[in-house]
Design a protein around this motif. Sequence first.
Motif, PDB file in Angstrom:
ATOM      1  N   ALA A  99       5.754  -6.223   2.572  1.00  0.00           N
ATOM      2  CA  ALA A  99       7.146  -6.516   2.929  1.00  0.00           C
ATOM      3  C   ALA A  99       8.102  -6.242   1.775  1.00  0.00           C
ATOM      4  N   LEU A 100       7.583  -6.160   0.537  1.00  0.00           N
ATOM      5  CA  LEU A 100       8.417  -5.935  -0.640  1.00  0.00           C
ATOM      6  C   LEU A 100       8.419  -4.476  -1.079  1.00  0.00           C
ATOM      7  N   SER A 101       7.722  -3.624  -0.322  1.00  0.00           N
ATOM      8  CA  SER A 101       7.713  -2.190  -0.619  1.00  0.00           C
ATOM      9  C   SER A 101       9.055  -1.578  -0.225  1.00  0.00           C
ATOM     10  N   GLN A 102       9.497  -0.560  -0.986  1.00  0.00           N
ATOM     11  CA  GLN A 102      10.793   0.055  -0.706  1.00  0.00           C
ATOM     12  C   GLN A 102      10.683   1.344   0.104  1.00  0.00           C
ATOM     13  N   ASN A 103       9.495   1.907   0.229  1.00  0.00           N
ATOM     14  CA  ASN A 103       9.408   3.212   0.881  1.00  0.00           C
ATOM     15  C   ASN A 103       8.005   3.431   1.453  1.00  0.00           C
ATOM     16  N   GLU A 104       7.872   4.524   2.190  1.00  0.00           N
ATOM     17  CA  GLU A 104       6.618   4.802   2.885  1.00  0.00           C
ATOM     18  C   GLU A 104       5.498   5.225   1.940  1.00  0.00           C
ATOM     19  N   VAL A 105       5.852   5.764   0.777  1.00  0.00           N
ATOM     20  CA  VAL A 105       4.818   6.205  -0.174  1.00  0.00           C
ATOM     21  C   VAL A 105       4.073   4.998  -0.734  1.00  0.00           C
ATOM     22  N   SER A 106       4.817   4.006  -1.221  1.00  0.00           N
ATOM     23  CA  SER A 106       4.173   2.807  -1.755  1.00  0.00           C
ATOM     24  C   SER A 106       3.527   1.987  -0.637  1.00  0.00           C
ATOM     25  N   ILE A 126      -0.277   0.371  -0.529  1.00  0.00           N
ATOM     26  CA  ILE A 126      -0.575  -1.045  -0.292  1.00  0.00           C
ATOM     27  C   ILE A 126      -1.547  -1.196   0.875  1.00  0.00           C
ATOM     28  N   HIS A 127      -1.400  -0.374   1.929  1.00  0.00           N
ATOM     29  CA  HIS A 127      -2.333  -0.414   3.060  1.00  0.00           C
ATOM     30  C   HIS A 127      -3.763  -0.125   2.590  1.00  0.00           C
ATOM     31  N   GLU A 128      -3.900   0.759   1.600  1.00  0.00           N
ATOM     32  CA  GLU A 128      -5.220   1.149   1.107  1.00  0.00           C
ATOM     33  C   GLU A 128      -5.771   0.187   0.055  1.00  0.00           C
ATOM     34  N   LEU A 129      -4.968  -0.784  -0.384  1.00  0.00           N
ATOM     35  CA  LEU A 129      -5.371  -1.679  -1.464  1.00  0.00           C
ATOM     36  C   LEU A 129      -6.612  -2.490  -1.103  1.00  0.00           C
ATOM     37  N   GLN A 130      -7.601  -2.497  -1.998  1.00  0.00           N
ATOM     38  CA  GLN A 130      -8.834  -3.268  -1.833  1.00  0.00           C
ATOM     39  C   GLN A 130      -9.265  -3.792  -3.200  1.00  0.00           C
ATOM     40  N   PRO A 131      -9.949  -4.933  -3.237  1.00  0.00           N
ATOM     41  CA  PRO A 131     -10.479  -5.416  -4.518  1.00  0.00           C
ATOM     42  C   PRO A 131     -11.487  -4.428  -5.096  1.00  0.00           C
ATOM     43  N   SER A 132     -11.501  -4.321  -6.414  1.00  0.00           N
ATOM     44  CA  SER A 132     -12.400  -3.385  -7.085  1.00  0.00           C
ATOM     45  C   SER A 132     -13.144  -4.092  -8.204  1.00  0.00           C
ATOM     46  N   SER A 133     -14.372  -3.655  -8.446  1.00  0.00           N
ATOM     47  CA  SER A 133     -15.162  -4.197  -9.560  1.00  0.00           C
ATOM     48  C   SER A 133     -15.197  -3.229 -10.744  1.00  0.00           C
ATOM     49  N   ASP A 134     -14.360  -2.183 -10.683  1.00  0.00           N
ATOM     50  CA  ASP A 134     -14.269  -1.212 -11.776  1.00  0.00           C
ATOM     51  C   ASP A 134     -13.339  -1.779 -12.849  1.00  0.00           C
ATOM     52  N   LYS A 135     -13.897  -2.149 -13.986  1.00  0.00           N
ATOM     53  CA  LYS A 135     -13.104  -2.810 -15.021  1.00  0.00           C
ATOM     54  C   LYS A 135     -12.018  -1.900 -15.577  1.00  0.00           C
ATOM     55  N   ASP A 136     -12.326  -0.615 -15.802  1.00  0.00           N
ATOM     56  CA  ASP A 136     -11.321   0.301 -16.343  1.00  0.00           C
ATOM     57  C   ASP A 136     -10.137   0.424 -15.390  1.00  0.00           C
ATOM     58  N   TRP A 137     -10.440   0.573 -14.097  1.00  0.00           N
ATOM     59  CA  TRP A 137      -9.355   0.667 -13.107  1.00  0.00           C
ATOM     60  C   TRP A 137      -8.528  -0.611 -13.104  1.00  0.00           C
ATOM     61  N   PRO A 146      17.171   0.700 -10.222  1.00  0.00           N
ATOM     62  CA  PRO A 146      18.016   1.582  -9.413  1.00  0.00           C
ATOM     63  C   PRO A 146      17.705   1.559  -7.915  1.00  0.00           C
ATOM     64  N   GLY A 147      16.435   1.364  -7.547  1.00  0.00           N
ATOM     65  CA  GLY A 147      16.062   1.380  -6.124  1.00  0.00           C
ATOM     66  C   GLY A 147      15.567   2.751  -5.698  1.00  0.00           C
ATOM     67  N   MET A 148      14.601   2.767  -4.765  1.00  0.00           N
ATOM     68  CA  MET A 148      14.025   4.043  -4.322  1.00  0.00           C
ATOM     69  C   MET A 148      13.688   4.018  -2.830  1.00  0.00           C
ATOM     70  N   SER A 149      14.584   3.492  -2.034  1.00  0.00           N
ATOM     71  CA  SER A 149      14.332   3.422  -0.589  1.00  0.00           C
ATOM     72  C   SER A 149      14.336   4.798   0.060  1.00  0.00           C
ATOM     73  N   THR A 150      14.940   5.799  -0.595  1.00  0.00           N
ATOM     74  CA  THR A 150      15.005   7.142  -0.009  1.00  0.00           C
ATOM     75  C   THR A 150      13.771   7.985  -0.323  1.00  0.00           C
ATOM     76  N   LEU A 151      12.837   7.430  -1.102  1.00  0.00           N
ATOM     77  CA  LEU A 151      11.625   8.190  -1.417  1.00  0.00           C
ATOM     78  C   LEU A 151      10.765   8.336  -0.159  1.00  0.00           C
ATOM     79  N   MET A 178       6.403   8.101  -8.520  1.00  0.00           N
ATOM     80  CA  MET A 178       7.394   7.141  -8.016  1.00  0.00           C
ATOM     81  C   MET A 178       6.764   6.195  -6.996  1.00  0.00           C
ATOM     82  N   GLY A 179       5.875   6.706  -6.174  1.00  0.00           N
ATOM     83  CA  GLY A 179       5.189   5.842  -5.212  1.00  0.00           C
ATOM     84  C   GLY A 179       4.339   4.798  -5.918  1.00  0.00           C
TER      85      GLY A 179
END
Length: 779
Positions: free
Chosen positions: A20-27, A31-42, A63-68, A273-274
């Motif tokens: 709900a706090l994302s400004q554009n379709e790229v981000s 967020i839809h793909e976000l999953q917990p990871s056990s990769d320490k470097d990542w 500045p805002g990036m809703s047009t991205l 930017m995403g």
Amino acid sequence: MNVKALNVLEYHRVKERVLALSQNEVSSALIHELQPSSDKDWLTNQLFKLEEARLIHMQGSEPGMSTLTAVQSLTKRAHIGSMLSVTELNRIKNNIRVTNRYKTYILNLSEGGDVNLPLLAAQFQKLPVLSHISDEIEAKCDEVELRDNASSVLYDIRQQKKTINRRIKDKLDSIVRSQANQKKLSDAIVTIRNDRQVIPVRSEYKQDFPGIVHDTSASGQTFYIEPNSIVELSSQLNTIAARENEEVSRILYELSGIIAEVHHDINWVTDVMGELDYQLAKAKYGHSIKGVIPVILDERTIDLPLAWHPLLDQKTVVKNSIIFGDDIHSVIITGPNTGGKTVTLKTVGLIILMAQSGLMIPAAEGAALSIYHEVFCDIGDEQSIEQSLSTFSSHMTNIVSILKEMDDKSVVLFDELGSGTDPSEGAALAMSILDRCLEKNVMTMATTHYPELKAYSYNRSHVMNASVEFDVETLSPTYKLLMGVPGKSNAFEISKKLGLDLSVIKHARQLIHMDNAEVNEMITALEKNTRQAENDRINMEALKKEAEQLHKELSEQYEQYMSNKESLIEQAKLSANDIITKAEKAADDIIRDLKTLRTEQQGIKENELIEKKGQFKDLYNETTLKKTHKIEEQQTIEPGDNVKVLSYGQKGVILSVDNDEAVVQMGIIKMKLPLSDFKKEQPEKDKQIRVVPLVNRQTIKMELDLRGERYEDALVRLENYLDQALLSNYNQVTIIHGKGTGALQKGVQDYLKRAKEVKSFRGGMPSEGGFGVTVVELK
């Protein structure tokens, strides 16, 4: 991370709030793909980026990036030779402009020293410059179509098109405005049919308007006719339109070709930017829950001070410190129903998932976790009618799967372990399952009602009891977690509050096993000690925060002092250099003046010499000299005292004192100066002068000051003085007549030439007063 745990712990609801706090379709896609990871470097990299995003969000000037927008498909089409539309080109232009705004914003923040953004600053400095692409698109495209001046050919075509349209409109307007045609037309307007301009003609008058019928009304009463008088113009218009389409396509292909040349760069800046907005959305969510960025440790750790469930109302939620002590692998939580045991399990599990997703977590500063490969949950009612499984069977099926898959990199959460069957068997089974978890060195949290498990931790190493508090007075849970204290039964107290006969309660107490009574007494004592320890911890935390704040303030003041100190020293050096330069120049000027005076024939006057010496003293800091003198000695100046005049460097005698000032005699010069300008000195020993005593001898000075006297009076005084000087056996006296106009000097010297007692006379030396005095040698 297994899907079951994500669903049970409601991980998707946290993602929805971040989304709900994302400004554009790229981000949003990230967020839809976000999953917990056990990769320490990542994870480490994500938390570094999150910290920089948090700092940006705190500035409040993003500045805002809703047009991205996602443009990878567009750049791919351009790369394979397809033509992009004006709308699609504008999407690419907007991405470039958003990137330019953020590049300026990030680099200004970082280079200004206000905010430390090493990762973002380095990343944005490497981004390609694509402003020429966005400028080219802006110059040729408005929001929906090409501009008329996109090319000279397009401009000419559109001018021709406007001319023909105007001619067609004028002819049609003349037809519909004609009084003779009013009754023949269904409406006095020009309309469009099949992209041609037509007039609506009543069916009975259609023969009066020869032309092409493009349409009829549903009733058949109106014919939409393109009169023959404009058919040719319309044909010309179609031809012009075709030429316009060709030119438009040519320009769009040209712009698409430019995009194709830099398609990788456009995709790059869009991804950057995403990713930034993705981190900003996480930072905004973390700020909304007042969360912190967790510390990730290598050794197995669960240290969550003042943690709470992020999906509960922050205004009413009870915060609990969930901390696995040193060498603790299992925590057994006991307590009443609705006391918050299950919420505690879900809080731990969800916070681990959030931390390993690179999110801020709902806990206090200092929260620390290690990385776990899996979080396993057996929480809630797993009864399945379709599989004909009872509650106990469904739970056991899940537990069997967990025991097979878990390892020392796992966290296991059991809710009401062993419930749903015979209490004695259930308790034994629960202890056996916990033993298996201990054997495999698995981090475990379990809730239970079984009293047998209260003593479990005392018979096992690496196990700690915990309980949720229950307020007997209000007969309600407080939702406070007490680590290290098992829950006790409150049945007797609750029954008493509810009005059960005291004799019944007394008889029940007699029936209870003595061991259980002792255990309850032990638990009561533990609860009391734990509450005291918790209160002490809260007080210590408050004191610690105060100390940290004081240390921070002192550090800032010290840094400011050191910074100012260096600045003042540097400034003092510059000022000192400037003073020395000016002093050297002033000294050179004074020496030059002295040399000039020395070479003059008339000699150097004493007052001029004193003045020049005083100028040397002026090169010093007068205030400092006076201040130093005051510090060295507190002195009292009185008339007749011998002093040194600090500002002139001359010796003198105090003639009179008036409050903070005094009149001093320096040679033949009298001056009024402040007392702070004097340093008291011992008087010089009088020289022994041998004289011949004379009768009626009067003591007179060795100098006569005639300045200010009238000419005649001055000569009378001179005559009397010479007589007295001769009687006083003076060999030499000084006549002070001043410079003035020179008349008094001439009169004095004329008199001396005639005086019998005068052996010789001469003008004064510079040290004696120069032209202002005459030195007389007596016989």
